[in-house]
Scaffold this motif. Structure first.
Motif, PDB file in Angstrom:
ATOM      1  N   HIS A  20       1.815   6.118  -6.042  1.00  0.00           N
ATOM      2  CA  HIS A  20       2.875   5.359  -6.729  1.00  0.00           C
ATOM      3  C   HIS A  20       3.688   6.254  -7.657  1.00  0.00           C
ATOM      4  O   HIS A  20       3.156   6.837  -8.590  1.00  0.00           O
ATOM      5  N   GLU A 113       7.592  -2.575  -5.015  1.00  0.00           N
ATOM      6  CA  GLU A 113       6.544  -2.943  -5.959  1.00  0.00           C
ATOM      7  C   GLU A 113       6.444  -4.464  -6.117  1.00  0.00           C
ATOM      8  O   GLU A 113       5.761  -4.961  -7.007  1.00  0.00           O
ATOM      9  N   HIS A 140       4.748  -7.534  -8.668  1.00  0.00           N
ATOM     10  CA  HIS A 140       4.746  -6.580  -9.777  1.00  0.00           C
ATOM     11  C   HIS A 140       4.185  -7.293 -11.013  1.00  0.00           C
ATOM     12  O   HIS A 140       4.613  -7.043 -12.136  1.00  0.00           O
ATOM     13  N   HIS A 192      -1.328  -4.774  -9.239  1.00  0.00           N
ATOM     14  CA  HIS A 192      -0.646  -5.798 -10.049  1.00  0.00           C
ATOM     15  C   HIS A 192      -1.035  -7.235  -9.702  1.00  0.00           C
ATOM     16  O   HIS A 192      -0.634  -8.158 -10.397  1.00  0.00           O
ATOM     17  N   HIS A 213      -2.028   1.908  -7.535  1.00  0.00           N
ATOM     18  CA  HIS A 213      -2.196   2.548  -8.840  1.00  0.00           C
ATOM     19  C   HIS A 213      -2.968   1.634  -9.776  1.00  0.00           C
ATOM     20  O   HIS A 213      -2.569   0.511 -10.036  1.00  0.00           O
ATOM     21  N   ARG A 224      -5.549  -4.434 -15.131  1.00  0.00           N
ATOM     22  CA  ARG A 224      -4.977  -3.672 -14.024  1.00  0.00           C
ATOM     23  C   ARG A 224      -6.002  -2.777 -13.319  1.00  0.00           C
ATOM     24  O   ARG A 224      -5.670  -2.083 -12.373  1.00  0.00           O
ATOM     25  N   ASP A 281       1.712   6.978 -11.104  1.00  0.00           N
ATOM     26  CA  ASP A 281       2.626   6.170 -11.928  1.00  0.00           C
ATOM     27  C   ASP A 281       3.509   7.061 -12.808  1.00  0.00           C
ATOM     28  O   ASP A 281       3.993   6.611 -13.854  1.00  0.00           O
TER      29      ASP A 281
HETATM   30 ZN   LIG Z   1       3.101  -0.571 -11.418  1.00  0.00          ZN
END
Ligand SMILES: [Zn+2]
Length: 335
Positions: A20, A113, A140, A192, A213, A224, A281
């Motif tokens: 990502h 995303e 997301h 997410h 990610h 997360r 990220d």
């Molecule tokens: Zn993200």
């Protein structure tokens, strides 16, 4: 950190895939030209520094909830590839990443995303596949086309996570998107999502899924991050998760490289070496990353060596695992 010849050589030989990267959307946010090939030290990544850092391919985020923006970013990817065919390569199927490695180019994998930008119409998903979309997050974090509620984003307890397995998860449209991604050859990405959405989507998918990610919940209790049960579900479906370099997900109090390596150790110990990757990220997680820059990711290679992991395991983690899933799932949409 001192980098040994062994680590440097191993890193250089590896296919390294970033699950990502937010650089292009960050350029859009700052109203800059979307071309990532010119060096730009104001951002965390650009193509020259990614290549210097050893990267072979990145999932390049190209939109989430706004269709107009999604088209602009997809156009940005295509223009960059058209303008710099000697430096970047549009990844159509997994084997293109091996070509990128052989030719010293950076492979660009278009990644959404969220599928919220499609409203509730699969036509958009199918057309984006024709434009090159190869990885699609369902959400997301928003309450959107695919997920019934908004994902929390903070530190939390395992009890909170267990309770979330009972929440309303996928929408009817979300239940259509997963099999359509499977059919088209788009990799389903569950970063997410909250827990019920995650488990429903894993069960529905006939192909391995990824979590592009995020980190390990047992090492840092954040919404997360992946719980042990989620890690096992990824293993059982043949999927991969990308370890993020976001301090907030690494340690609530003292995020360090050593703590990041604890996450790698935990995941490799729990589910084996075939399901762990990296998903940095960069340009999407604030000013500080661990490791500190795209050119310092060799520190992860060094750290994994220092902790006794084999060359084979490290090559899988750096990119071999994502490559395996991409080769299995991605289907060309180009003549
Ligand atoms: Zn993200």
């Amino acid at each position: 950190m001192r980098i040994t010849d062994e680590a440097a050589q191993l890193h250089k030989s590896a296919i390294i895939i970033d699950g990502h990267s937010d650089t292009m959307i960050e350029r859009d946010e700052r109203k800059l030209d979307l071309d990532m090939v010119p060096r730009d030290e104001n951002l965390q990544a650009d193509v020259p520094r990614l290549l210097e850092g050893g990267f072979t391919a990145i999932n390049s985020m190209c939109g989430n909830v706004d269709l107009q923006r999604g088209l602009r970013l997809m156009d940005g990817i295509h223009r960059m590839v058209d303008d710099h065919p000697d430096v970047v390569l549009l990844v159509d199927t997994g084997s293109d990443i091996e070509t990128a490695k052989a030719e010293g180019k950076l492979g660009i994998v278009p990644q959404l995303e969220s599928c919220t930008l499609f409203g509730e119409d699969l036509a958009g998903l199918r057309m984006f596949h024709r434009l090159g979309l190869r990885v699609a997050n369902l959400v997301h974090g928003e309450r959107g086309a695919c997920q019934m509620m908004q994902s929390p984003f903070e530190h939390c307890s395992l009890e909170d996570r267990k309770a979330a397995e009972k929440w309303p998860g996928l929408t009817d449209f979300g239940r259509e998107v997963v099999p359509e991604c499977n059919r088209l050859g788009i990799v389903v990405d569950l970063a997410h999502t909250y827990d019920s959405t995650f488990f429903e989507a894993v069960a529905l998918s006939t192909k391995p899924v990824i979590f592009s990610h995020g980190n390990v919940f047992s090492e840092c209790g954040h919404w997360r991050n992946l719980t042990d049960d989620q890690l096992k579900a990824l293993r059982d479906c043949g999927g991969v998760f990308g370890m993020a370099f976001y301090p907030l997900f690494i340690d609530e109090k003292e995020p360090t490289l050593e703590r990041l390596l604890d996450h790698f150790d935990y995941a490799i110990d729990l589910i084996g070496p075939d399901h762990v990757g990296i998903g940095s990220d960069f340009d999407g997680c604030g000013p500080v990353t661990i490791p500190g820059s795209v050119t310092q990711v060799v520190e992860v290679t060094q750290g994994l060596l220092d902790r006794g992991h084999s060359h084979d395991t490290i090559l899988k983690v750096l990119g071999g695992n994502f490559l395996r899933v991409y080769k299995e799932v991605m289907v060309s949409s180009f003549p």
